[in-house]
Design a protein around this motif. Structure first.
Motif, PDB file in Angstrom:
ATOM      1  N   ILE A 119      18.558  -1.974  -0.716  1.00  0.00           N
ATOM      2  CA  ILE A 119      17.320  -1.937   0.078  1.00  0.00           C
ATOM      3  C   ILE A 119      16.286  -1.057  -0.613  1.00  0.00           C
ATOM      4  N   LEU A 120      16.730   0.090  -1.121  1.00  0.00           N
ATOM      5  CA  LEU A 120      15.830   0.996  -1.822  1.00  0.00           C
ATOM      6  C   LEU A 120      15.253   0.331  -3.069  1.00  0.00           C
ATOM      7  N   ALA A 121      16.079  -0.377  -3.827  1.00  0.00           N
ATOM      8  CA  ALA A 121      15.612  -1.088  -5.020  1.00  0.00           C
ATOM      9  C   ALA A 121      14.614  -2.181  -4.638  1.00  0.00           C
ATOM     10  N   ALA A 122      14.882  -2.896  -3.548  1.00  0.00           N
ATOM     11  CA  ALA A 122      13.964  -3.950  -3.089  1.00  0.00           C
ATOM     12  C   ALA A 122      12.625  -3.358  -2.656  1.00  0.00           C
ATOM     13  N   VAL A 123      12.671  -2.217  -1.964  1.00  0.00           N
ATOM     14  CA  VAL A 123      11.440  -1.558  -1.519  1.00  0.00           C
ATOM     15  C   VAL A 123      10.631  -1.091  -2.728  1.00  0.00           C
ATOM     16  N   ILE A 124      11.302  -0.499  -3.699  1.00  0.00           N
ATOM     17  CA  ILE A 124      10.615  -0.038  -4.914  1.00  0.00           C
ATOM     18  C   ILE A 124      10.001  -1.223  -5.653  1.00  0.00           C
ATOM     19  N   ALA A 125      10.716  -2.327  -5.750  1.00  0.00           N
ATOM     20  CA  ALA A 125      10.198  -3.522  -6.423  1.00  0.00           C
ATOM     21  C   ALA A 125       8.971  -4.067  -5.691  1.00  0.00           C
ATOM     22  N   VAL A 126       9.033  -4.114  -4.370  1.00  0.00           N
ATOM     23  CA  VAL A 126       7.902  -4.611  -3.585  1.00  0.00           C
ATOM     24  C   VAL A 126       6.687  -3.699  -3.763  1.00  0.00           C
ATOM     25  N   VAL A 127       6.903  -2.390  -3.739  1.00  0.00           N
ATOM     26  CA  VAL A 127       5.810  -1.430  -3.924  1.00  0.00           C
ATOM     27  C   VAL A 127       5.196  -1.593  -5.312  1.00  0.00           C
ATOM     28  N   MET A 128       6.029  -1.779  -6.325  1.00  0.00           N
ATOM     29  CA  MET A 128       5.513  -1.959  -7.686  1.00  0.00           C
ATOM     30  C   MET A 128       4.722  -3.262  -7.810  1.00  0.00           C
ATOM     31  N   ILE A 129       5.207  -4.310  -7.194  1.00  0.00           N
ATOM     32  CA  ILE A 129       4.501  -5.594  -7.241  1.00  0.00           C
ATOM     33  C   ILE A 129       3.153  -5.483  -6.527  1.00  0.00           C
ATOM     34  N   ILE A 130       3.140  -4.870  -5.352  1.00  0.00           N
ATOM     35  CA  ILE A 130       1.891  -4.691  -4.602  1.00  0.00           C
ATOM     36  C   ILE A 130       0.935  -3.799  -5.396  1.00  0.00           C
ATOM     37  N   GLY A 131       1.468  -2.737  -5.985  1.00  0.00           N
ATOM     38  CA  GLY A 131       0.639  -1.861  -6.820  1.00  0.00           C
ATOM     39  C   GLY A 131       0.055  -2.603  -8.018  1.00  0.00           C
ATOM     40  N   GLY A 132       0.867  -3.428  -8.646  1.00  0.00           N
ATOM     41  CA  GLY A 132       0.400  -4.220  -9.791  1.00  0.00           C
ATOM     42  C   GLY A 132      -0.706  -5.187  -9.399  1.00  0.00           C
ATOM     43  N   PHE A 133      -0.524  -5.868  -8.255  1.00  0.00           N
ATOM     44  CA  PHE A 133      -1.570  -6.769  -7.763  1.00  0.00           C
ATOM     45  C   PHE A 133      -2.847  -6.001  -7.444  1.00  0.00           C
ATOM     46  N   SER A 134      -2.693  -4.838  -6.868  1.00  0.00           N
ATOM     47  CA  SER A 134      -3.848  -4.015  -6.520  1.00  0.00           C
ATOM     48  C   SER A 134      -4.617  -3.599  -7.773  1.00  0.00           C
ATOM     49  N   ILE A 135      -3.904  -3.160  -8.787  1.00  0.00           N
ATOM     50  CA  ILE A 135      -4.543  -2.764 -10.050  1.00  0.00           C
ATOM     51  C   ILE A 135      -5.189  -3.972 -10.719  1.00  0.00           C
ATOM     52  N   TYR A 136      -4.478  -5.086 -10.745  1.00  0.00           N
ATOM     53  CA  TYR A 136      -5.008  -6.320 -11.341  1.00  0.00           C
ATOM     54  C   TYR A 136      -6.314  -6.704 -10.655  1.00  0.00           C
ATOM     55  N   ASN A 137      -6.303  -6.733  -9.327  1.00  0.00           N
ATOM     56  CA  ASN A 137      -7.497  -7.100  -8.576  1.00  0.00           C
ATOM     57  C   ASN A 137      -8.613  -6.074  -8.762  1.00  0.00           C
TER      58      ASN A 137
END
Length: 189
Positions: A6-24
């Motif tokens: 669960i912790l790994a999934a949460v970290i992955a989701v946060v990184m993906i959202i962060g990446g999209f945010s930076i990209y945008n």
């Protein structure tokens, strides 16, 4: 094991959202730079419309001032040659031509007292000065957006996202070398 997953999934989701945010953010910054550049172009072109009117008014007084008419034509050509894509270096020619034109107009006003009294000519001179102030303000906004955009694509983690996905390049800000040569600043350290 479930907590680690669960912790790994949460970290992955946060990184993906962060990446999209930076990209945008990078895309938004690039779009703001382009919009600011468009504003500079609009003000420069508005200035040429006033110059066209001024040229008609001054034609009678400028029989002996052919160089001034050449400067108006040169400025109009320089403005029309500005690229659609943001490029601060392209403004150097236009701003130099504007300075030369304004200096020539001041001399012409002094040489022709009747022209100085002409309300139409005075109004157009004020409008040209106002348009130049608008250009200056638009350049300030453009340079600020360029700085923010360049920082976004050069600083971590934006540089990583830009390198992997956006592939945007630095935008050149406008610099006025003539003005900066006459200005010196030393900070109090």
């Amino acid at each position: 094991m479930d907590i680690a997953l669960i912790l790994a999934a949460v970290i992955a989701v946060v990184m993906i959202i962060g990446g999209f945010s930076i990209y945008n953010g990078i895309i938004g910054g690039h779009n703001r730079v382009q919009r600011a550049w468009s504003d500079v172009l609009v003000y420069e072109r508005q200035k040429t419309k006033v110059l066209d009117q001024l040229q008609k008014v001054l034609a009678d007084f400028m029989v002996y001032e052919a160089s001034l008419l050449e400067k108006i034509t040169g400025l109009r050509s320089a403005v029309n040659a500005l690229p659609a894509g943001a490029n601060g270096n392209a403004l150097t020619t236009v701003e130099t031509a504007t300075r030369e034109l304004m200096g020539g107009l001041r001399i012409a006003f002094e040489a022709y007292p009747d022209l100085k009294a002409s309300e139409a000519a005075n109004n157009m001179m004020r409008e040209i000065a106002e348009q130049q102030e608008n250009v200056g303000a638009a350049i300030t906004i453009y340079n600020r957006n360029v700085e923010l955009f360049n920082n976004a694509i050069e600083m971590f983690p934006g540089s990583v996202v830009n390198g992997l996905f956006n592939k945007k390049t630095r935008v050149t800000p406008f610099t006025d070398t003539e003005a900066s040569q006459s200005f010196s600043y030393t900070p109090n350290i």
